[in-house]
Scaffold this active site. Sequence first.
Site: not given
Length: 361
Positions: A102, A172, A196
């Site tokens: 990511w 993030d 999430k």
Amino acid sequence: MGRVWNFSAGPAALPQAVLEQAQRELLDWNGSGASVMEQSHRGKRFIAMAERAEADLRELLDVPDDYAVLFLQGGATQHFAQIPMNLAAPGDSADYVVSGHWSEKAANEAMPYLRVNVAASSKADGYLHLPRRGAWRLDPAAAYVHYTPNETIHGVEFHDVPEVGDVPLVADMSSNILSGPLDVRRFGLIYAGAQKNIGPSGLVLMIVRRDLLERAGRPMARIFRYAEHAAAGSMLNTPNTWGWYLAGLTFGWLKAHGGLAAMGERNRAKAALLYAAIDGSDGYYRNPVDAASRSRMNVPFTLHDAALDAAFLVESEAAGLLALKGHKALGGMRASLYNAVPLEAVQALVGFMRDFARRHG
Ligand SMILES: *Cc1c(COP(=O)(O)O)cnc(C)c1O
């Protein structure tokens, strides 16, 4: 089939109590005779709910007044691009710490908007550990430093906040926000896709120091400008009303369960149980990540013989253990242990793993 233990990486399990409350309120929300999805975001009821959600989040994370809390859309991926648009001018550079899938993607998506300096990367080592701190090449003139505290696919996590001097730190936190105590003051900007650890997909939570909203950036449509969203209370256009509502229920659930200190303790215990089962399996199961870099949220693991993967997945599902298949980039298995996954789920998983190893020797 009834409810199962859900180890999905995302969209992921939500607290059962939150889903039950949403179910109870679905047809007649707050005495309005309609669902929360069917009414104006400018109405009194919705505004009160939205303000309560923000206040609860601020309380959970002790968010200082000089930070704005935004409820945005576009997924974390859109903000990979929008953050450089807002926090840097063309020609500026920003430091990116690359520790997995990511953060690598975040760096790539920023490239059209500024000069990306990869200040550190563990890619050459297959992202099996965090980039070694002594080797980071941080630029004191960078517009910001971006990193990904928890890598959802590679299962590596920072267990403390890196020291980056006066340069704003951008994180993030899609897969570890609200998973334990956090000092928001250490950050310039925190963002997280909701699916999430917060609520349904389609919502992005952002916590941003207000002075960063004043950066000139570049000419762009108002809809891309965080300052405009902040000025409009995240209602520059129609927000994700359902996502905002569910996020608010989750914040309430966290408060009712002891807040982030208690959640951090639970998450630590859950991860410890699973890693102990993997490490104590005499090589039957393996997690390759350096012990100090292991994630509490996402635990990838392999079986000693990949030919057993299919049986493991069929049998685990039959045992009520959902979504253990690993990401396609790594193969094998992955168990995600977000806030809504209780210790009992991990106990059931560990019991199944021991039993599977016995039966398939
Ligand atoms: C899931 C995830 C993303 C992508 O989120 P989208 O909402 O699908 O854009 C980005 N970063 C991290 C750390 C993630 O876990």
